[in-house]
Scaffold this motif. Structure first.
Motif, PDB file in Angstrom:
ATOM      1  N   PHE A  55       0.713  -1.128  -0.132  1.00  0.00           N
ATOM      2  CA  PHE A  55       0.107  -0.173   0.046  1.00  0.00           C
ATOM      3  C   PHE A  55       0.840   1.237   0.185  1.00  0.00           C
ATOM      4  O   PHE A  55       1.771   1.432   1.004  1.00  0.00           O
ATOM      5  N   TYR A  56       0.877   2.118  -1.105  1.00  0.00           N
ATOM      6  CA  TYR A  56       1.892   3.114  -1.316  1.00  0.00           C
ATOM      7  C   TYR A  56       1.482   4.386  -0.781  1.00  0.00           C
ATOM      8  O   TYR A  56      -0.003   4.554  -0.640  1.00  0.00           O
ATOM      9  N   PHE A 100     -12.379   5.269   5.470  1.00  0.00           N
ATOM     10  CA  PHE A 100     -12.731   4.580   4.086  1.00  0.00           C
ATOM     11  C   PHE A 100     -12.748   3.131   4.570  1.00  0.00           C
ATOM     12  O   PHE A 100     -12.050   2.607   5.580  1.00  0.00           O
ATOM     13  N   ARG A 101     -12.925   2.299   3.420  1.00  0.00           N
ATOM     14  CA  ARG A 101     -13.106   0.806   3.632  1.00  0.00           C
ATOM     15  C   ARG A 101     -12.720   0.206   2.354  1.00  0.00           C
ATOM     16  O   ARG A 101     -13.700   0.690   1.275  1.00  0.00           O
ATOM     17  N   TYR A 102     -11.926  -0.640   2.203  1.00  0.00           N
ATOM     18  CA  TYR A 102     -11.833  -1.389   0.871  1.00  0.00           C
ATOM     19  C   TYR A 102     -11.962  -2.771   1.121  1.00  0.00           C
ATOM     20  O   TYR A 102     -11.238  -3.384   2.247  1.00  0.00           O
ATOM     21  N   THR A 103     -12.829  -3.685   0.414  1.00  0.00           N
ATOM     22  CA  THR A 103     -12.924  -4.675   0.737  1.00  0.00           C
ATOM     23  C   THR A 103     -12.596  -5.987  -0.286  1.00  0.00           C
ATOM     24  O   THR A 103     -12.067  -5.342  -1.150  1.00  0.00           O
ATOM     25  N   ASP A 104     -12.436  -7.299   0.250  1.00  0.00           N
ATOM     26  CA  ASP A 104     -12.217  -8.415  -0.514  1.00  0.00           C
ATOM     27  C   ASP A 104     -10.591  -8.576  -1.195  1.00  0.00           C
ATOM     28  O   ASP A 104     -10.603  -8.703  -2.192  1.00  0.00           O
ATOM     29  N   CYS A 142      -7.082   5.575  -2.768  1.00  0.00           N
ATOM     30  CA  CYS A 142      -6.350   6.192  -1.835  1.00  0.00           C
ATOM     31  C   CYS A 142      -6.147   5.557  -0.470  1.00  0.00           C
ATOM     32  O   CYS A 142      -7.174   5.186   0.106  1.00  0.00           O
ATOM     33  N   PHE A 143      -4.810   5.098   0.045  1.00  0.00           N
ATOM     34  CA  PHE A 143      -4.890   4.337   1.215  1.00  0.00           C
ATOM     35  C   PHE A 143      -4.244   5.442   2.354  1.00  0.00           C
ATOM     36  O   PHE A 143      -4.086   4.913   3.589  1.00  0.00           O
ATOM     37  N   ASP A 144      -3.906   6.749   2.078  1.00  0.00           N
ATOM     38  CA  ASP A 144      -3.560   7.621   3.096  1.00  0.00           C
ATOM     39  C   ASP A 144      -4.578   8.236   3.905  1.00  0.00           C
ATOM     40  O   ASP A 144      -5.544   9.019   3.346  1.00  0.00           O
ATOM     41  N   ILE A 145      -4.769   7.847   5.194  1.00  0.00           N
ATOM     42  CA  ILE A 145      -5.993   8.438   5.775  1.00  0.00           C
ATOM     43  C   ILE A 145      -5.970  10.065   6.079  1.00  0.00           C
ATOM     44  O   ILE A 145      -6.921  10.565   5.831  1.00  0.00           O
ATOM     45  N   ASP A 146      -4.979  10.310   6.338  1.00  0.00           N
ATOM     46  CA  ASP A 146      -4.586  11.881   6.547  1.00  0.00           C
ATOM     47  C   ASP A 146      -4.974  12.603   5.580  1.00  0.00           C
ATOM     48  O   ASP A 146      -5.574  13.812   5.642  1.00  0.00           O
ATOM     49  N   ASN A 147      -4.605  12.044   4.455  1.00  0.00           N
ATOM     50  CA  ASN A 147      -5.084  13.024   2.953  1.00  0.00           C
ATOM     51  C   ASN A 147      -6.031  12.249   2.179  1.00  0.00           C
ATOM     52  O   ASN A 147      -5.728  12.429   0.920  1.00  0.00           O
ATOM     53  N   TYR A 148      -6.951  11.376   2.935  1.00  0.00           N
ATOM     54  CA  TYR A 148      -7.882  10.603   1.978  1.00  0.00           C
ATOM     55  C   TYR A 148      -8.651  11.394   0.979  1.00  0.00           C
ATOM     56  O   TYR A 148      -9.084  12.456   1.219  1.00  0.00           O
TER      57      TYR A 148
END
Length: 208
Positions: A59-60, A88-92, A199-205
Protein backbone atom coordinates in the motif's frame (compact mmCIF):
# COMPACT_ATOMS: atom_id res chain seq x y z
CA UNK A 1 -11.48 -6.63 17.19
CA UNK A 2 -8.06 -6.68 18.82
CA UNK A 3 -5.63 -3.79 19.20
CA UNK A 4 -2.17 -5.19 18.39
CA UNK A 5 -0.29 -1.94 19.02
CA UNK A 6 1.45 0.65 16.92
CA UNK A 7 3.03 0.30 13.50
CA UNK A 8 5.42 2.84 11.97
CA UNK A 9 5.03 3.27 8.23
CA UNK A 10 8.67 4.22 7.66
CA UNK A 11 9.31 4.83 3.96
CA UNK A 12 5.74 6.07 3.36
CA UNK A 13 4.20 2.69 2.74
CA UNK A 14 3.37 -0.71 4.17
CA UNK A 15 2.99 -4.22 2.87
CA UNK A 16 1.37 -7.38 4.17
CA UNK A 17 3.46 -10.50 3.66
CA UNK A 18 3.56 -14.11 4.72
CA UNK A 19 7.31 -14.18 5.26
CA UNK A 20 7.89 -17.86 4.49
CA UNK A 21 5.97 -17.58 1.19
CA UNK A 22 7.78 -14.45 0.01
CA UNK A 23 11.10 -15.99 1.07
CA UNK A 24 10.43 -19.18 -0.89
CA UNK A 25 9.40 -17.08 -3.89
CA UNK A 26 12.66 -15.09 -3.77
CA UNK A 27 14.63 -18.32 -3.46
CA UNK A 28 12.82 -19.96 -6.37
CA UNK A 29 13.46 -16.89 -8.54
CA UNK A 30 17.11 -16.85 -7.41
CA UNK A 31 16.75 -13.25 -6.24
CA UNK A 32 19.77 -12.35 -4.09
CA UNK A 33 19.20 -8.62 -3.78
CA UNK A 34 19.75 -6.95 -0.41
CA UNK A 35 17.20 -4.20 -0.99
CA UNK A 36 13.83 -5.62 -1.97
CA UNK A 37 12.03 -2.47 -3.08
CA UNK A 38 14.98 -1.26 -5.14
CA UNK A 39 15.07 -4.64 -6.84
CA UNK A 40 11.34 -4.59 -7.52
CA UNK A 41 11.64 -1.03 -8.87
CA UNK A 42 14.11 -2.30 -11.47
CA UNK A 43 12.16 -5.51 -12.17
CA UNK A 44 8.53 -4.46 -12.14
CA UNK A 45 7.49 -7.64 -13.91
CA UNK A 46 8.53 -9.60 -10.81
CA UNK A 47 6.84 -7.10 -8.51
CA UNK A 48 3.58 -7.51 -10.42
CA UNK A 49 4.01 -11.28 -10.37
CA UNK A 50 4.40 -11.38 -6.58
CA UNK A 51 1.24 -9.30 -6.14
CA UNK A 52 -0.75 -11.42 -8.57
CA UNK A 53 0.53 -14.57 -6.86
CA UNK A 54 -0.67 -13.33 -3.47
CA UNK A 55 2.85 -13.24 -2.04
CA UNK A 56 3.16 -9.49 -1.58
CA UNK A 57 0.57 -6.76 -1.04
CA UNK A 58 1.89 -3.18 -0.88
CA UNK A 59 0.00 0.00 0.00
CA UNK A 60 1.74 3.10 -1.31
CA UNK A 61 1.89 6.78 -0.44
CA UNK A 62 0.71 6.78 3.15
CA UNK A 63 1.93 9.31 5.69
CA UNK A 64 4.89 8.26 7.81
CA UNK A 65 2.93 7.99 11.07
CA UNK A 66 2.57 5.66 14.03
CA UNK A 67 -0.70 3.88 13.24
CA UNK A 68 -2.64 1.80 15.71
CA UNK A 69 -3.44 -1.56 14.16
CA UNK A 70 -6.66 -3.48 14.85
CA UNK A 71 -7.21 -7.07 13.80
CA UNK A 72 -10.30 -9.25 13.48
CA UNK A 73 -10.20 -12.90 12.42
CA UNK A 74 -13.34 -14.84 11.44
CA UNK A 75 -15.69 -12.73 13.54
CA UNK A 76 -19.26 -12.68 12.26
CA UNK A 77 -20.02 -9.18 13.50
CA UNK A 78 -17.26 -6.59 13.66
CA UNK A 79 -17.55 -3.06 15.00
CA UNK A 80 -14.82 -0.47 14.57
CA UNK A 81 -13.20 0.83 17.79
CA UNK A 82 -15.51 3.31 19.50
CA UNK A 83 -12.79 5.97 19.77
CA UNK A 84 -12.41 6.15 15.98
CA UNK A 85 -14.34 7.24 12.92
CA UNK A 86 -14.20 5.26 9.70
CA UNK A 87 -12.53 7.22 6.89
CA UNK A 88 -12.58 4.56 4.19
CA UNK A 89 -13.13 0.86 3.69
CA UNK A 90 -11.77 -1.34 0.90
CA UNK A 91 -13.06 -4.87 0.71
CA UNK A 92 -12.08 -8.33 -0.49
CA UNK A 93 -8.30 -8.25 -0.59
CA UNK A 94 -6.60 -11.63 -0.89
CA UNK A 95 -3.98 -13.15 1.42
CA UNK A 96 -2.32 -16.55 1.53
CA UNK A 97 -0.71 -17.64 4.79
CA UNK A 98 2.01 -20.27 4.69
CA UNK A 99 3.26 -23.01 6.99
CA UNK A 100 4.85 -20.52 9.38
CA UNK A 101 1.34 -19.29 10.20
CA UNK A 102 2.70 -15.81 10.70
CA UNK A 103 1.91 -12.59 8.85
CA UNK A 104 4.04 -9.45 8.86
CA UNK A 105 2.93 -5.85 8.47
CA UNK A 106 6.14 -4.41 7.06
CA UNK A 107 7.04 -0.79 6.43
CA UNK A 108 8.71 0.04 3.14
CA UNK A 109 11.95 0.83 4.97
CA UNK A 110 11.88 -2.59 6.62
CA UNK A 111 11.46 -4.22 3.22
CA UNK A 112 14.24 -2.11 1.75
CA UNK A 113 16.87 -2.35 4.47
CA UNK A 114 16.12 -5.54 6.38
CA UNK A 115 15.49 -8.19 3.75
CA UNK A 116 17.95 -10.43 5.61
CA UNK A 117 15.60 -10.43 8.60
CA UNK A 118 12.61 -11.22 6.40
CA UNK A 119 14.49 -14.19 4.97
CA UNK A 120 14.96 -15.37 8.57
CA UNK A 121 11.17 -15.07 9.06
CA UNK A 122 11.61 -12.24 11.56
CA UNK A 123 8.25 -10.48 11.59
CA UNK A 124 8.79 -7.92 14.36
CA UNK A 125 11.17 -5.02 14.83
CA UNK A 126 11.38 -2.32 17.48
CA UNK A 127 13.49 0.82 17.09
CA UNK A 128 14.32 3.02 20.08
CA UNK A 129 14.63 6.57 18.79
CA UNK A 130 15.19 9.94 20.55
CA UNK A 131 12.04 11.95 19.86
CA UNK A 132 10.97 15.57 20.33
CA UNK A 133 12.86 18.60 21.63
CA UNK A 134 13.87 16.71 24.78
CA UNK A 135 15.05 13.64 22.83
CA UNK A 136 12.90 11.28 24.86
CA UNK A 137 13.50 7.68 23.83
CA UNK A 138 10.40 6.20 22.22
CA UNK A 139 9.62 2.87 20.61
CA UNK A 140 8.77 2.65 16.92
CA UNK A 141 7.67 -0.55 15.17
CA UNK A 142 8.51 -0.72 11.44
CA UNK A 143 7.50 -4.39 11.39
CA UNK A 144 4.68 -6.02 13.33
CA UNK A 145 3.73 -9.69 13.19
CA UNK A 146 0.59 -11.64 14.04
CA UNK A 147 -0.24 -15.32 14.17
CA UNK A 148 -2.71 -16.46 11.54
CA UNK A 149 -3.51 -20.10 10.73
CA UNK A 150 -2.36 -21.41 7.36
CA UNK A 151 -4.89 -20.88 4.61
CA UNK A 152 -6.48 -18.51 2.14
CA UNK A 153 -8.10 -15.33 3.45
CA UNK A 154 -10.10 -12.44 2.17
CA UNK A 155 -9.87 -9.25 4.18
CA UNK A 156 -11.15 -5.70 4.39
CA UNK A 157 -8.91 -2.71 5.06
CA UNK A 158 -10.42 0.16 7.04
CA UNK A 159 -8.82 3.56 7.55
CA UNK A 160 -9.55 5.06 10.98
CA UNK A 161 -9.24 8.53 12.52
CA UNK A 162 -9.49 9.35 16.21
CA UNK A 163 -12.65 11.17 17.26
CA UNK A 164 -10.74 13.13 19.91
CA UNK A 165 -7.43 14.20 18.44
CA UNK A 166 -4.19 13.83 20.34
CA UNK A 167 -1.75 16.71 20.37
CA UNK A 168 0.67 14.62 18.34
CA UNK A 169 -0.91 14.30 14.92
CA UNK A 170 1.11 11.23 13.91
CA UNK A 171 -0.78 9.15 16.51
CA UNK A 172 -4.31 10.09 15.45
CA UNK A 173 -4.85 7.34 12.88
CA UNK A 174 -5.18 3.60 12.61
CA UNK A 175 -5.89 0.73 10.27
CA UNK A 176 -8.25 -2.16 10.87
CA UNK A 177 -7.86 -5.49 9.07
CA UNK A 178 -10.86 -7.81 9.02
CA UNK A 179 -9.75 -11.31 7.99
CA UNK A 180 -12.03 -14.17 6.99
CA UNK A 181 -10.82 -17.65 6.13
CA UNK A 182 -12.10 -18.11 2.59
CA UNK A 183 -10.91 -20.92 0.33
CA UNK A 184 -12.95 -19.41 -2.49
CA UNK A 185 -11.29 -15.99 -2.26
CA UNK A 186 -10.30 -14.46 -5.59
CA UNK A 187 -7.03 -12.60 -5.89
CA UNK A 188 -7.74 -9.18 -7.39
CA UNK A 189 -5.00 -7.48 -5.38
CA UNK A 190 -3.21 -6.16 -8.44
CA UNK A 191 -6.21 -3.98 -9.28
CA UNK A 192 -7.39 -3.28 -5.75
CA UNK A 193 -4.00 -2.05 -4.49
CA UNK A 194 -3.45 0.36 -7.39
CA UNK A 195 -2.55 3.64 -5.70
CA UNK A 196 -3.40 5.57 -8.89
CA UNK A 197 -6.97 4.36 -8.52
CA UNK A 198 -7.36 4.12 -4.74
CA UNK A 199 -6.09 6.26 -1.87
CA UNK A 200 -4.82 4.50 1.28
CA UNK A 201 -3.53 7.60 3.07
CA UNK A 202 -5.96 8.34 5.89
CA UNK A 203 -4.73 11.86 6.70
CA UNK A 204 -5.03 13.01 3.08
CA UNK A 205 -7.76 10.67 1.92
CA UNK A 206 -9.51 11.50 -1.30
CA UNK A 207 -11.66 9.55 -3.69
CA UNK A 208 -10.40 9.31 -7.25
Amino acid sequence: MKNIGEFSSDGYGMAIISTDLITSYLRDKKIKAKKLLSYFDKHKDLLFETIKAGRFLPFYNIACYEYTLFISVDQEEVNIPEDYNEVFRYTDFYLEVGNLERVCFASFDYLEYHLDKIKQNMTDKEDLIPTGPDSIIESYYPAKGIDLPKGIYSFDLIGLERKNKLQRDSKNYGYAFIFHNNKEAINNNFDKADNETYCFDIDNYKEY
